[in-house]
Structures are given as structure tokens and as C-alpha cells.
Write an enzyme that holds these catalytic residues in place. Structure first.
Site, short mmCIF file in Angstrom:
data_model
loop_
_atom_site.label_atom_id
_atom_site.label_comp_id
_atom_site.label_asym_id
_atom_site.label_seq_id
_atom_site.Cartn_x
_atom_site.Cartn_y
_atom_site.Cartn_z
N TYR A 1 24.30 71.56 66.51
CA TYR A 1 23.94 70.98 65.21
C TYR A 1 23.78 72.09 64.17
O TYR A 1 24.31 72.01 63.06
CB TYR A 1 22.65 70.17 65.36
CG TYR A 1 22.18 69.49 64.10
CD1 TYR A 1 22.94 68.47 63.51
CD2 TYR A 1 20.98 69.85 63.49
CE1 TYR A 1 22.50 67.84 62.34
CE2 TYR A 1 20.54 69.23 62.33
CZ TYR A 1 21.30 68.23 61.76
OH TYR A 1 20.88 67.60 60.60
N SER B 1 20.48 70.93 55.70
CA SER B 1 19.28 70.81 56.56
C SER B 1 18.75 72.22 56.66
O SER B 1 19.50 73.20 56.46
CB SER B 1 19.69 70.32 57.95
OG SER B 1 18.66 70.56 58.91
N1 LIG Z 1 16.64 63.03 59.74
C1 LIG Z 1 16.37 64.33 59.67
O1 LIG Z 1 15.36 64.82 60.20
C2 LIG Z 1 17.30 65.26 58.90
C3 LIG Z 1 16.83 66.51 58.53
C4 LIG Z 1 17.64 67.36 57.81
C5 LIG Z 1 18.91 66.96 57.46
N2 LIG Z 1 19.36 65.73 57.85
C6 LIG Z 1 20.71 65.35 57.43
O2 LIG Z 1 20.59 64.29 56.49
C7 LIG Z 1 21.78 63.51 56.50
C8 LIG Z 1 21.42 62.04 56.59
O3 LIG Z 1 20.83 61.80 57.84
P1 LIG Z 1 19.69 60.70 58.08
O4 LIG Z 1 18.51 61.41 58.59
O5 LIG Z 1 19.56 59.82 56.90
O6 LIG Z 1 20.30 59.92 59.34
P2 LIG Z 1 21.01 58.50 59.52
O7 LIG Z 1 20.15 57.42 58.99
O8 LIG Z 1 21.42 58.46 60.94
O9 LIG Z 1 22.27 58.62 58.54
C9 LIG Z 1 23.50 59.15 58.91
C10 LIG Z 1 24.55 58.28 58.25
O10 LIG Z 1 25.84 58.87 58.48
C11 LIG Z 1 26.77 57.82 58.71
N3 LIG Z 1 27.85 58.35 59.54
C12 LIG Z 1 27.73 58.93 60.76
N4 LIG Z 1 28.94 59.25 61.26
C13 LIG Z 1 29.85 58.87 60.32
C14 LIG Z 1 31.27 58.91 60.24
N5 LIG Z 1 32.00 59.41 61.23
N6 LIG Z 1 31.86 58.43 59.14
C15 LIG Z 1 31.13 57.93 58.12
N7 LIG Z 1 29.79 57.84 58.13
C16 LIG Z 1 29.16 58.30 59.22
C17 LIG Z 1 25.97 56.73 59.43
O11 LIG Z 1 26.49 55.43 59.17
P3 LIG Z 1 27.49 54.70 60.17
O12 LIG Z 1 26.90 54.85 61.54
O13 LIG Z 1 27.54 53.28 59.70
O14 LIG Z 1 28.79 55.38 59.99
C18 LIG Z 1 24.59 56.86 58.80
O15 LIG Z 1 24.41 55.96 57.74
C19 LIG Z 1 22.62 64.05 57.68
O16 LIG Z 1 23.59 64.93 57.18
C20 LIG Z 1 21.61 64.81 58.52
O17 LIG Z 1 22.23 65.85 59.26
C21 LIG Z 1 18.59 64.87 58.54
#
Ligand SMILES: NC(=O)c1ccc[n+]([C@@H]2O[C@H](COP(=O)([O-])OP(=O)(O)OC[C@H]3O[C@@H](n4cnc5c(N)ncnc54)[C@H](OP(=O)(O)O)[C@@H]3O)[C@@H](O)[C@H]2O)c1
Length: 219
Positions: free
Chosen positions: A149, A136
Site C-alpha cells: 500500500y 495518504s
Molecule cells: N480510510 C483511510 O484510513 C484512508 C487514509 C488515508 C488515505 N485513504 C485513501 O482515501 C481514498 C478513499 O478511501 P476511503 O477511505 O474513502 O475508502 P472507501 O470508502 O473504500 O473508498 C474507496 C472507493 O474507491 C472505489 N474504487 C475501488 N476500486 C476501484 C476501481 N477499480 N475503479 C473505480 N473505483 C474504485 C470504491 O468504489 P467501488 O467499489 O464501487 O468501485 C470506493 O468507493 C483512497 O485513495 C484511500 O487510499 C484512506
């Protein structure tokens, strides 16, 4: 074609990466804690003629990570790991609950380390193995109300840059830095007031895949 293990593949960016890599003909190992969203992604991939398998996995539990990796590698030759799963933790430090701090650090830092360590011996046996860590812009600069974070993502950046040196010539290790995306990540926080300015996860996944031979991708 590769077999690609993606964490957090049931929602958001992980789901879009899974759909897009499957469209290119790769087999996808979909992982996450909840089976239902993973099965939905598997179904979408199969409807498009692709291949995907589902394994539930809680990254915060080291023993279960190791067991699941053993089960997966008994059945598949995984040559590409995408550490995408992540947990948020937003607000002024003084207001953060200890359990939310623990969850973010355990998921983002320890989860990434546990899974990478468990899969590494298997990856080293594959042809042209690869690890991509989804970080990120929070892994590049400090931000107000994101201290924990940001700390967790700086840790993943340090882990990634160190493995790039340690595994050079044996495993390609890449880092991806992106800004805000409109995903379920923001469902339980009001940290982002206006989600309309965020990129779609499909758009970000497409850019990542277009540049996935680079050691560092900035979306
Ligand atoms: N959204 C943003 O603005 C943004 C920006 C920059 C970077 N990111 C990064 O991008 C990545 C994906 O995030 P996203 O935005 O797509 O959010 P998201 O839809 O909330 O995806 C996060 C995923 O991680 C899984 N997860 C969470 N805790 C877990 C655990 N303990 N074990 C296994 N799986 C787990 C969740 O599935 P379950 O709940 O089913 O486990 C979920 O599918 C993350 O690393 C986030 O930090 C996001």
C-alpha cells in the site's frame, strides 16, 4: 462553478467530498465500479438542490477508462479531477496474496495514471483546470504491514510531484495526505484494531475543501 469528476464517489471520503463540493454549487460527476452507492449519493445531492451525474468506471481497465472519459467529456466540461478511489493491501509481505497486491497497485497507481492521462487533453481546454490526488500519510513514510500500500501511495506522490512541474502554469496539481479515516476501506481487514480513534470522512472532506487552493494539504 466547476464540473468535478470524483473517483470512488459512492463511499467514504469520495462521497463526502462529492456532497460538500455539490453544496458549494459545483456539478459532480460521480464515478466508481458499483452503480448503487453512486446513485444513492446522486439522490442525496439532488435532494439538497445540487447537480450530479453517475458513470460507472473500473479504473484498472484502461480501455474502459478511456471510453468512459470520452462519454463523460462529450456531455460535460470537466475542469477538476479528484483521484480519490483506492484499494488497500495490508499484512506482512510474505502473507499477501498476489491478486491483492495486483489490485492495490493497479487501482492506486495505474488507475490514477490511466484516468489522469485520458482526461488531460480535455482538462487542458478548460479554464483554470485542476487535479487533486488523494494520497495518504502512506505516501510520506513507510509503515509495518503496509509495504505494498505504501509503495503504491509513494508512486502516486511521485506522479503528482512530477505533474506539478510538467503542467505548471497549465493545470494546478495538488496532493492530499491524511491519516486514518473511519470508512468502508477497513471493512475487509483487521489491520486497524480500534476504528474509534480514526477521523470521520466528513471532517477530512471539510478540511480538504477549506484548504483546496494549497498545492499540498496535510490533514
Ligand atoms: N480510510 C483511510 O484510513 C484512508 C487514509 C488515508 C488515505 N485513504 C485513501 O482515501 C481514498 C478513499 O478511501 P476511503 O477511505 O474513502 O475508502 P472507501 O470508502 O473504500 O473508498 C474507496 C472507493 O474507491 C472505489 N474504487 C475501488 N476500486 C476501484 C476501481 N477499480 N475503479 C473505480 N473505483 C474504485 C470504491 O468504489 P467501488 O467499489 O464501487 O468501485 C470506493 O468507493 C483512497 O485513495 C484511500 O487510499 C484512506
Amino acid at each position: 462553478m466547476k464540473t468535478i469528476l470524483i473517483t470512488g464517489a459512492g463511499t467514504g471520503l469520495g462521497k463526502e467530498l462529492a456532497l460538500a463540493y455539490a453544496k458549494k454549487g459545483h456539478t459532480i460527476i460521480l464515478t466508481g465500479r458499483r452503480e448503487t452507492p453512486l446513485k444513492e449519493v446522486q439522490e442525496l445531492i439532488r435532494q439538497n438542490g445540487g447537480h450530479a451525474e453517475v458513470y460507472t468506471l473500473d479504473l484498472t481497465k484502461q480501455e474502459s477508462v478511456q471510453k468512459t472519459v470520452d462519454t463523460i467529456t462529450d456531455a460535460h466540461s470537466v475542469s477538476y479531477l479528484i483521484n480519490n478511489a483506492g484499494a488497500g493491501c495490508f499484512g506482512p509481505l510474505s502473507d499477501l496474496a498476489i491478486e491483492d497486491i495486483d489490485l492495490a497497485v493497479q487501482t492506486n497507481v495505474l488507475g490514477t495514471i490511466y484516468l489522469t492521462k485520458a482526461l488531460l487533453p480535455h482538462l487542458l481546454e478548460q479554464t483554470e483546470p485542476k487535479i487533486m490526488n488523494i494520497i495518504s500519510t502512506a505516501g510520506q513514510k513507510g509503515k509495518i504491514n503496509e509495504s505494498v500500500y505504501v509503495a503504491s501511495k509513494f508512486a502516486v506522490r511521485g506522479f503528482t510531484e512530477s505533474l506539478q512541474k510538467e503542467l505548471e502554469g497549465r493545470v494546478t496539481v495538488t496532493a492530499t495526505y491524511m491519516g486514518g479515516m473511519d470508512t468502508p476501506f477497513w471493512d475487509e481487514t483487521d489491520h486497524i484494531k480500534d476504528k474509534s480513534r480514526l477521523k470521520s470522512p466528513q471532517q477530512v472532506a471539510d478540511t480538504i475543501i477549506k484548504h483546496d487552493t494549497q498545492l499540498e494539504i496535510n490533514v
